[in-house]
Enzyme design. Structure first.
Site, PDB file in Angstrom:
ATOM      1  CE  LYS A  10      -3.914  -2.308   2.241  1.00  0.00           C
ATOM      2  NZ  LYS A  10      -4.947  -2.185   3.308  1.00  0.00           N
ATOM      3  CE1 TYR A  50      -9.321  -2.757   0.263  1.00  0.00           C
ATOM      4  CE2 TYR A  50      -8.396  -0.980  -1.039  1.00  0.00           C
ATOM      5  CZ  TYR A  50      -8.230  -2.051  -0.181  1.00  0.00           C
ATOM      6  OH  TYR A  50      -6.971  -2.429   0.218  1.00  0.00           O
ATOM      7  CG  PHE A  58     -13.187   1.831   6.938  1.00  0.00           C
ATOM      8  CD1 PHE A  58     -12.719   1.243   5.768  1.00  0.00           C
ATOM      9  CD2 PHE A  58     -13.807   1.012   7.876  1.00  0.00           C
ATOM     10  CE1 PHE A  58     -12.874  -0.110   5.523  1.00  0.00           C
ATOM     11  CE2 PHE A  58     -13.967  -0.356   7.645  1.00  0.00           C
ATOM     12  CZ  PHE A  58     -13.498  -0.914   6.456  1.00  0.00           C
ATOM     13  NE  ARG A  86      -6.232 -11.853   5.740  1.00  0.00           N
ATOM     14  CZ  ARG A  86      -6.929 -10.702   5.623  1.00  0.00           C
ATOM     15  NH1 ARG A  86      -7.231 -10.196   4.420  1.00  0.00           N
ATOM     16  NH2 ARG A  86      -7.303 -10.029   6.675  1.00  0.00           N
ATOM     17  CB  THR A  92      -7.436  -5.474   9.851  1.00  0.00           C
ATOM     18  OG1 THR A  92      -7.983  -6.626   9.213  1.00  0.00           O
ATOM     19  CG2 THR A  92      -7.728  -4.230   9.034  1.00  0.00           C
ATOM     20  NE  ARG A 103      -2.560  -5.718   7.023  1.00  0.00           N
ATOM     21  CZ  ARG A 103      -3.737  -6.231   6.674  1.00  0.00           C
ATOM     22  NH1 ARG A 103      -4.322  -7.135   7.450  1.00  0.00           N
ATOM     23  NH2 ARG A 103      -4.333  -5.836   5.568  1.00  0.00           N
ATOM     24  CG  ASN A 113      -3.750  -2.316   6.773  1.00  0.00           C
ATOM     25  OD1 ASN A 113      -3.587  -1.992   5.599  1.00  0.00           O
ATOM     26  ND2 ASN A 113      -4.779  -3.013   7.185  1.00  0.00           N
ATOM     27  CG  HIS A 116      -5.311  -6.428  -0.388  1.00  0.00           C
ATOM     28  ND1 HIS A 116      -6.546  -6.242   0.175  1.00  0.00           N
ATOM     29  CD2 HIS A 116      -5.431  -7.457  -1.274  1.00  0.00           C
ATOM     30  CE1 HIS A 116      -7.398  -7.124  -0.368  1.00  0.00           C
ATOM     31  NE2 HIS A 116      -6.745  -7.860  -1.248  1.00  0.00           N
ATOM     32  CD  GLU A 127      -8.812  -9.163  -3.601  1.00  0.00           C
ATOM     33  OE1 GLU A 127      -9.713  -8.880  -2.789  1.00  0.00           O
ATOM     34  OE2 GLU A 127      -7.711  -9.646  -3.239  1.00  0.00           O
TER      35      GLU A 127
HETATM   36  P1  IDP Z   1      -8.025  -6.685   5.646  1.00  0.00           P
HETATM   37  O1  IDP Z   1      -7.195  -5.781   4.756  1.00  0.00           O
HETATM   38  O2  IDP Z   1      -7.270  -7.163   6.846  1.00  0.00           O
HETATM   39  O3  IDP Z   1      -8.694  -7.815   4.881  1.00  0.00           O
HETATM   40  P2  IDP Z   1     -10.649  -5.402   5.645  1.00  0.00           P
HETATM   41  O4  IDP Z   1     -11.638  -5.525   6.761  1.00  0.00           O
HETATM   42  O5  IDP Z   1     -10.918  -6.170   4.391  1.00  0.00           O
HETATM   43  O6  IDP Z   1      -9.210  -5.771   6.238  1.00  0.00           O
HETATM   44  O7  IDP Z   1     -10.512  -3.856   5.311  1.00  0.00           O
HETATM   45  C1  IDP Z   1      -9.890  -3.422   4.119  1.00  0.00           C
HETATM   46  C2  IDP Z   1      -8.972  -2.279   4.432  1.00  0.00           C
HETATM   47  O8  IDP Z   1      -9.733  -1.181   4.931  1.00  0.00           O
HETATM   48  C3  IDP Z   1      -7.960  -2.545   5.577  1.00  0.00           C
HETATM   49  O9  IDP Z   1      -6.819  -3.258   5.151  1.00  0.00           O
HETATM   50  C4  IDP Z   1      -7.623  -1.135   6.020  1.00  0.00           C
HETATM   51  O10 IDP Z   1      -6.730  -0.484   5.099  1.00  0.00           O
HETATM   52  C5  IDP Z   1      -9.002  -0.460   5.926  1.00  0.00           C
HETATM   53  N1  IDP Z   1      -9.735  -0.548   7.190  1.00  0.00           N
HETATM   54  C6  IDP Z   1     -10.319  -1.645   7.740  1.00  0.00           C
HETATM   55  N2  IDP Z   1     -10.909  -1.367   8.911  1.00  0.00           N
HETATM   56  C7  IDP Z   1     -10.705  -0.044   9.109  1.00  0.00           C
HETATM   57  C8  IDP Z   1     -11.096   0.876  10.158  1.00  0.00           C
HETATM   58  O11 IDP Z   1     -11.743   0.502  11.136  1.00  0.00           O
HETATM   59  N3  IDP Z   1     -10.672   2.176  10.001  1.00  0.00           N
HETATM   60  C9  IDP Z   1      -9.968   2.609   8.915  1.00  0.00           C
HETATM   61  N4  IDP Z   1      -9.594   1.797   7.921  1.00  0.00           N
HETATM   62  C10 IDP Z   1      -9.960   0.486   8.006  1.00  0.00           C
HETATM   63 MG    MG Z   2     -10.066  -7.730   3.358  1.00  0.00          MG
END
Ligand code: IDP
Ligand code: MG
Length: 138
Positions: A10, A50, A58, A86, A92, A103, A113, A116, A127
């Site tokens: 990212k 997304y 968010f 993962r 996350t 991470r 973070n 992805h 994807e």
């Molecule tokens: P993941 O990347 O661990 O699969 P997801 O729930 O799919 O997590 O969320 C996608 C992306 O959205 C996350 O990697 C992060 O960049 C962002 N994100 C997820 N939850 C939050 C939040 O609570 N606040 C701000 N950004 C978030």
């Molecule tokens: Mg995800």
């Protein structure tokens, strides 16, 4: 069980100079590179990627952030790729990511973070197809 997953380094990870270290970590964790490119997403393309999170609070910030600078898009291969990757990236929220995960080592916040990782074989295929055609995969 498919043997590919999709990742993006990212904008925070790329901007902070962690591209090489993260790719090294991924390769040392047993993943091979099937396809890779360095590009910047437009807000429209980031929004499409997304789309599943459209209803989340968010979403708008995430789209802005993901289009704020270049990313590295990569298709990876390994047995049990989705699940194993993962584990390699961690939770996350970097504050909750296990020590030694990408991470934990490289992420700045729950939004920025570092990486992805696909969450299912089905999404890995979708994807990967979002970024790469069949002539770009080896
Ligand atoms: P993941 O990347 O661990 O699969 P997801 O729930 O799919 O997590 O969320 C996608 C992306 O959205 C996350 O990697 C992060 O960049 C962002 N994100 C997820 N939850 C939050 C939040 O609570 N606040 C701000 N950004 C978030
Ligand atoms: Mg995800």
């Amino acid at each position: 069980m498919s043997n590919i997953t999709f990742t993006m380094l990212k904008p925070d990870a790329v901007g902070n100079g962690h591209t090489g270290a993260i790719l090294d970590h991924i390769i040392k964790s047993g993943f091979g590179i099937v396809a890779m490119k360095y590009l910047q997403l437009t807000p429209e393309r980031a929004g499409q990627f997304y789309e599943v999170h459209k209803a989340r609070p968010f979403y708008n910030d995430l789209v802005k952030y993901m289009s704020s600078g270049p990313i590295v898009a990569v298709i990876l291969t390994k047995d049990n790729a989705v699940e194993d990757f993962r584990k390699v990236i961690g939770a996350t929220d970097p504050a909750k990511a296990e020590p030694g995960t990408i991470r934990n080592l490289f992420a700045k916040s729950i939004e920025a973070n570092a990486v992805h990782g696909s969450d299912s074989d089905e999404n890995a295929a979708i994807e990967a197809g979002f970024f790469f055609n069949r002539f770009e995969r080896f």
